[in-house]
Write an enzyme that holds these catalytic residues in place. Sequence first.
Site, PDB file in Angstrom:
ATOM      1  N   ASN A  25     -42.510 -40.989 -50.482  1.00  0.00           N
ATOM      2  CA  ASN A  25     -43.113 -42.375 -50.850  1.00  0.00           C
ATOM      3  C   ASN A  25     -42.500 -43.488 -50.217  1.00  0.00           C
ATOM      4  O   ASN A  25     -41.365 -43.477 -49.605  1.00  0.00           O
ATOM      5  CB  ASN A  25     -43.468 -42.677 -52.214  1.00  0.00           C
ATOM      6  CG  ASN A  25     -42.149 -42.924 -52.984  1.00  0.00           C
ATOM      7  OD1 ASN A  25     -41.397 -43.727 -52.752  1.00  0.00           O
ATOM      8  ND2 ASN A  25     -41.735 -41.839 -53.888  1.00  0.00           N
ATOM      9  N   GLY A  33     -43.364 -33.449 -56.656  1.00  0.00           N
ATOM     10  CA  GLY A  33     -43.924 -32.560 -55.345  1.00  0.00           C
ATOM     11  C   GLY A  33     -42.472 -32.167 -54.566  1.00  0.00           C
ATOM     12  O   GLY A  33     -41.639 -32.047 -55.038  1.00  0.00           O
ATOM     13  N   VAL A  34     -43.020 -32.300 -53.163  1.00  0.00           N
ATOM     14  CA  VAL A  34     -41.833 -31.519 -52.279  1.00  0.00           C
ATOM     15  C   VAL A  34     -40.881 -32.654 -52.289  1.00  0.00           C
ATOM     16  O   VAL A  34     -39.441 -32.155 -52.071  1.00  0.00           O
ATOM     17  CB  VAL A  34     -42.715 -31.156 -51.076  1.00  0.00           C
ATOM     18  CG1 VAL A  34     -43.148 -32.543 -50.198  1.00  0.00           C
ATOM     19  CG2 VAL A  34     -41.740 -30.577 -50.001  1.00  0.00           C
ATOM     20  N   ASP A  35     -41.063 -34.106 -52.481  1.00  0.00           N
ATOM     21  CA  ASP A  35     -39.984 -35.026 -52.430  1.00  0.00           C
ATOM     22  C   ASP A  35     -38.943 -34.517 -53.701  1.00  0.00           C
ATOM     23  O   ASP A  35     -37.501 -34.598 -53.186  1.00  0.00           O
ATOM     24  CB  ASP A  35     -40.885 -36.244 -52.871  1.00  0.00           C
ATOM     25  CG  ASP A  35     -39.887 -37.517 -52.380  1.00  0.00           C
ATOM     26  OD1 ASP A  35     -40.326 -38.498 -52.543  1.00  0.00           O
ATOM     27  OD2 ASP A  35     -38.633 -37.265 -51.949  1.00  0.00           O
ATOM     28  N   SER A 118     -49.576 -35.277 -47.802  1.00  0.00           N
ATOM     29  CA  SER A 118     -50.719 -36.041 -48.523  1.00  0.00           C
ATOM     30  C   SER A 118     -51.462 -35.385 -49.184  1.00  0.00           C
ATOM     31  O   SER A 118     -52.474 -35.790 -50.016  1.00  0.00           O
ATOM     32  CB  SER A 118     -51.350 -36.963 -47.468  1.00  0.00           C
ATOM     33  OG  SER A 118     -50.428 -38.077 -47.158  1.00  0.00           O
ATOM     34  N   GLY A 120     -50.972 -33.241 -51.721  1.00  0.00           N
ATOM     35  CA  GLY A 120     -50.891 -33.022 -53.275  1.00  0.00           C
ATOM     36  C   GLY A 120     -51.147 -34.410 -53.945  1.00  0.00           C
ATOM     37  O   GLY A 120     -52.122 -34.689 -54.197  1.00  0.00           O
ATOM     38  N   VAL A 121     -50.050 -34.870 -54.507  1.00  0.00           N
ATOM     39  CA  VAL A 121     -50.098 -36.257 -55.383  1.00  0.00           C
ATOM     40  C   VAL A 121     -51.159 -37.248 -54.347  1.00  0.00           C
ATOM     41  O   VAL A 121     -52.028 -37.876 -55.277  1.00  0.00           O
ATOM     42  CB  VAL A 121     -48.889 -36.829 -55.548  1.00  0.00           C
ATOM     43  CG1 VAL A 121     -48.910 -38.258 -56.030  1.00  0.00           C
ATOM     44  CG2 VAL A 121     -48.184 -35.812 -56.615  1.00  0.00           C
ATOM     45  N   TYR A 122     -51.178 -37.253 -53.088  1.00  0.00           N
ATOM     46  CA  TYR A 122     -51.832 -38.399 -52.446  1.00  0.00           C
ATOM     47  C   TYR A 122     -53.525 -37.993 -52.357  1.00  0.00           C
ATOM     48  O   TYR A 122     -53.892 -39.001 -51.623  1.00  0.00           O
ATOM     49  CB  TYR A 122     -51.083 -38.673 -51.239  1.00  0.00           C
ATOM     50  CG  TYR A 122     -50.004 -39.632 -51.504  1.00  0.00           C
ATOM     51  CD1 TYR A 122     -49.451 -40.036 -52.577  1.00  0.00           C
ATOM     52  CD2 TYR A 122     -49.178 -40.086 -50.357  1.00  0.00           C
ATOM     53  CE1 TYR A 122     -48.308 -41.123 -52.906  1.00  0.00           C
ATOM     54  CE2 TYR A 122     -47.958 -40.925 -50.568  1.00  0.00           C
ATOM     55  CZ  TYR A 122     -47.900 -41.366 -51.723  1.00  0.00           C
ATOM     56  OH  TYR A 122     -46.733 -42.328 -51.974  1.00  0.00           O
TER      57      TYR A 122
END
Length: 172
Positions: A25, A33-35, A118, A120-122
């Site tokens: 982000n 997530g992956v982050d 983008s 997933g969460v996005y």
Amino acid sequence: MPARIHSIQGDITSLELDAIVNAANSTLLGGGGVDGAIHRAAGPELLEECRRLGGCPSGEARISGAYRLKARRIIHTVGPVWRGGAYRERELLASCYEHSLQLATRNGLRSIAFPSISTGVYGFPLELAAPIAVKSVLQFTDGRDDIGEVVFCCFSAHDLALYQQVLRAART
Ligand code: APR
């Protein structure tokens, strides 16, 4: 030698490549997530370095060390949040792939793995995002010999099946 572009299913933090890409982000200070997976696997030194990067606008990318990961470097890119498609989301997503590949080539990194940015969460629909990802990578690598391998690292079998289908279609 043209780049080998392929898709796998797996955990991107396990890959021993020159670079792995993080779907971050704009603060670059970690998340889910992956982050979250990348920060957990790389260790606390990653966050210390990311604090000094000073954030990253959507569509752009920044590079950091990889610390405890097998990869040599991490390229952090900030995907667009999907808001229905009328806010340049498609262009911003393509820009994430282009900026990440530019950073890789500028840093002599010849192998790079992307998560499905983008999606997933996005909330970016996978069936729209995968063709953008594949097209951006094919366009960037066409005619270049400074990228040897691009891996689309899918977390689920469902995502892998779609990327394989999109890659096949792009080559016919
Ligand atoms: N390896 C590979 N892919 C993964 C992994 C992993 N270890 N973990 C998750 N993924 C996949 C997800 O299944 C999804 O397909 O990465 C893709 C991107 O999903 P997100 O991680 O949710 O990223 P994104 O949709 O770009 O949203 C970014 O989420 O985690 C926060 O800080 C991040 O705010 C930012 C936002």
